[in-house]
Design a protein around this motif. Structure first.
Motif, PDB file in Angstrom:
ATOM      1  N   ALA A  51      -0.042   6.212   2.253  1.00  0.00           N
ATOM      2  CA  ALA A  51       1.057   5.325   2.644  1.00  0.00           C
ATOM      3  C   ALA A  51       0.916   3.980   1.939  1.00  0.00           C
ATOM      4  N   PHE A  52       2.035   3.314   1.763  1.00  0.00           N
ATOM      5  CA  PHE A  52       2.038   1.983   1.167  1.00  0.00           C
ATOM      6  C   PHE A  52       2.504   1.000   2.246  1.00  0.00           C
ATOM      7  N   PRO A  53       1.552   0.407   2.973  1.00  0.00           N
ATOM      8  CA  PRO A  53       1.937  -0.482   4.082  1.00  0.00           C
ATOM      9  C   PRO A  53       2.615  -1.753   3.582  1.00  0.00           C
ATOM     10  N   LEU A  54       3.726  -2.081   4.225  1.00  0.00           N
ATOM     11  CA  LEU A  54       4.514  -3.241   3.796  1.00  0.00           C
ATOM     12  C   LEU A  54       4.366  -4.451   4.707  1.00  0.00           C
ATOM     13  N   GLU A  56       1.828  -6.279   8.182  1.00  0.00           N
ATOM     14  CA  GLU A  56       0.493  -6.326   8.774  1.00  0.00           C
ATOM     15  C   GLU A  56       0.253  -5.180   9.758  1.00  0.00           C
ATOM     16  N   THR A  57       1.250  -4.838  10.540  1.00  0.00           N
ATOM     17  CA  THR A  57       1.098  -3.770  11.525  1.00  0.00           C
ATOM     18  C   THR A  57       0.855  -2.424  10.844  1.00  0.00           C
ATOM     19  N   SER A  58       1.659  -2.081   9.851  1.00  0.00           N
ATOM     20  CA  SER A  58       1.473  -0.794   9.172  1.00  0.00           C
ATOM     21  C   SER A  58       0.179  -0.790   8.363  1.00  0.00           C
ATOM     22  N   PHE A  59      -0.213  -1.942   7.816  1.00  0.00           N
ATOM     23  CA  PHE A  59      -1.486  -2.050   7.102  1.00  0.00           C
ATOM     24  C   PHE A  59      -2.638  -1.748   8.060  1.00  0.00           C
ATOM     25  N   SER A  60      -2.627  -2.369   9.226  1.00  0.00           N
ATOM     26  CA  SER A  60      -3.695  -2.158  10.213  1.00  0.00           C
ATOM     27  C   SER A  60      -3.758  -0.708  10.661  1.00  0.00           C
ATOM     28  N   ARG A  61      -2.598  -0.100  10.915  1.00  0.00           N
ATOM     29  CA  ARG A  61      -2.559   1.309  11.322  1.00  0.00           C
ATOM     30  C   ARG A  61      -3.113   2.218  10.230  1.00  0.00           C
ATOM     31  N   CYS A  62      -2.762   1.946   9.007  1.00  0.00           N
ATOM     32  CA  CYS A  62      -3.235   2.744   7.876  1.00  0.00           C
ATOM     33  C   CYS A  62      -4.755   2.644   7.743  1.00  0.00           C
ATOM     34  N   VAL A  63      -5.289   1.431   7.781  1.00  0.00           N
ATOM     35  CA  VAL A  63      -6.735   1.224   7.666  1.00  0.00           C
ATOM     36  C   VAL A  63      -7.460   1.865   8.851  1.00  0.00           C
ATOM     37  N   GLU A  64      -6.928   1.711  10.049  1.00  0.00           N
ATOM     38  CA  GLU A  64      -7.554   2.305  11.237  1.00  0.00           C
ATOM     39  C   GLU A  64      -7.601   3.823  11.131  1.00  0.00           C
ATOM     40  N   ARG A  65      -6.540   4.438  10.657  1.00  0.00           N
ATOM     41  CA  ARG A  65      -6.510   5.900  10.500  1.00  0.00           C
ATOM     42  C   ARG A  65      -7.541   6.344   9.481  1.00  0.00           C
ATOM     43  N   ILE A  66      -7.590   5.657   8.352  1.00  0.00           N
ATOM     44  CA  ILE A  66      -8.564   6.003   7.310  1.00  0.00           C
ATOM     45  C   ILE A  66      -9.985   5.872   7.857  1.00  0.00           C
ATOM     46  N   GLN A  67     -10.282   4.779   8.536  1.00  0.00           N
ATOM     47  CA  GLN A  67     -11.627   4.577   9.076  1.00  0.00           C
ATOM     48  C   GLN A  67     -11.957   5.594  10.166  1.00  0.00           C
ATOM     49  N   THR A  79      -9.140  -6.489   6.344  1.00  0.00           N
ATOM     50  CA  THR A  79      -8.120  -7.270   7.045  1.00  0.00           C
ATOM     51  C   THR A  79      -6.855  -7.391   6.198  1.00  0.00           C
ATOM     52  N   TRP A  80      -5.768  -7.719   6.885  1.00  0.00           N
ATOM     53  CA  TRP A  80      -4.478  -7.931   6.236  1.00  0.00           C
ATOM     54  C   TRP A  80      -4.651  -8.942   5.109  1.00  0.00           C
ATOM     55  N   GLY A  81      -4.121  -8.629   3.954  1.00  0.00           N
ATOM     56  CA  GLY A  81      -4.256  -9.497   2.789  1.00  0.00           C
ATOM     57  C   GLY A  81      -5.290  -8.989   1.803  1.00  0.00           C
ATOM     58  N   ASP A  82      -6.198  -8.099   2.269  1.00  0.00           N
ATOM     59  CA  ASP A  82      -7.164  -7.510   1.345  1.00  0.00           C
ATOM     60  C   ASP A  82      -6.432  -6.602   0.363  1.00  0.00           C
ATOM     61  N   GLN A  83      -6.883  -6.606  -0.869  1.00  0.00           N
ATOM     62  CA  GLN A  83      -6.328  -5.698  -1.869  1.00  0.00           C
ATOM     63  C   GLN A  83      -7.084  -4.378  -1.769  1.00  0.00           C
ATOM     64  N   LEU A  84      -6.343  -3.289  -1.568  1.00  0.00           N
ATOM     65  CA  LEU A  84      -6.956  -1.975  -1.417  1.00  0.00           C
ATOM     66  C   LEU A  84      -6.821  -1.174  -2.707  1.00  0.00           C
ATOM     67  N   LEU A  85      -7.789  -0.294  -2.896  1.00  0.00           N
ATOM     68  CA  LEU A  85      -7.756   0.663  -3.987  1.00  0.00           C
ATOM     69  C   LEU A  85      -8.163   2.009  -3.397  1.00  0.00           C
ATOM     70  N   LEU A  86      -7.328   3.023  -3.586  1.00  0.00           N
ATOM     71  CA  LEU A  86      -7.626   4.368  -3.109  1.00  0.00           C
ATOM     72  C   LEU A  86      -7.813   5.269  -4.317  1.00  0.00           C
ATOM     73  N   LEU A  87      -8.974   5.906  -4.388  1.00  0.00           N
ATOM     74  CA  LEU A  87      -9.268   6.852  -5.454  1.00  0.00           C
ATOM     75  C   LEU A  87      -9.282   8.241  -4.838  1.00  0.00           C
ATOM     76  N   SER A  88      -8.572   9.176  -5.452  1.00  0.00           N
ATOM     77  CA  SER A  88      -8.450  10.507  -4.879  1.00  0.00           C
ATOM     78  C   SER A  88      -8.604  11.553  -5.961  1.00  0.00           C
ATOM     79  N   THR A  89      -9.204  12.684  -5.578  1.00  0.00           N
ATOM     80  CA  THR A  89      -9.346  13.799  -6.496  1.00  0.00           C
ATOM     81  C   THR A  89      -9.380  15.101  -5.715  1.00  0.00           C
ATOM     82  N   CYS A  90      -9.203  16.188  -6.421  1.00  0.00           N
ATOM     83  CA  CYS A  90      -9.308  17.509  -5.806  1.00  0.00           C
ATOM     84  C   CYS A  90     -10.779  17.809  -5.531  1.00  0.00           C
ATOM     85  N   ASP A  91     -11.010  18.611  -4.527  1.00  0.00           N
ATOM     86  CA  ASP A  91     -12.356  19.105  -4.250  1.00  0.00           C
ATOM     87  C   ASP A  91     -12.603  20.295  -5.166  1.00  0.00           C
ATOM     88  N   GLN A  92     -13.638  20.230  -5.985  1.00  0.00           N
ATOM     89  CA  GLN A  92     -13.929  21.311  -6.933  1.00  0.00           C
ATOM     90  C   GLN A  92     -14.291  22.612  -6.235  1.00  0.00           C
TER      91      GLN A  92
END
Length: 110
Positions: A51-54, A56-67, A79-92
């Motif tokens: 998801a691309f949170p737009l 503070e509320t959606s950002f917090s929900r996204c981070v909480e789900r991931i954690q 916290t809100w304002g942090d720059q996030l980077l998500l790296l993803s790949t297939c499981d071999q």
């Protein structure tokens, strides 16, 4: 290209490699890993984890789900304002699974 992310599924690898550097022509960026996930590919998971949170509320929900779904607990506080980077790949080892490494940019870079 991201096959090395497989290593984060191994116990202890995150402790040895909790951060990384991302270089461009103009700057070096330092990222701290706050979550490692291993999950089945599905539309529900894709909409939750990529998801691309737009606001503070959606950002917090996204981070909480991931954690909450992370394989390991980390002491990181995102916290809100942090720059996030998500790296993803297939499981071999399982074509239906994905590995996701969630990171935030260290504040000294900003």
């Amino acid at each position: 290209m991201f096959a090395v992310l497989q290593n984060y599924l191994k116990e202890g690898f995150l402790e040895q490699h909790p951060a990384f550097e991302c270089d461009s022509l103009l700057q070096k960026r330092h990222f701290q890993i706050f979550a490692v996930l291993h999950f089945k590919d599905s539309p529900e998971n894709a909409s939750s984890y990529y998801a691309f949170p737009l606001d503070e509320t959606s950002f917090s929900r996204c981070v909480e789900r991931i954690q909450a779904d992370a394989l390991y607990e980390t002491p990181s506080i995102v916290t809100w304002g942090d720059q996030l980077l998500l790296l993803s790949t297939c499981d071999q080892n399982d074509a239906e699974s994905r590995i996701l490494i969630a990171c935030y940019r260290e504040k000294q870079d900003l």
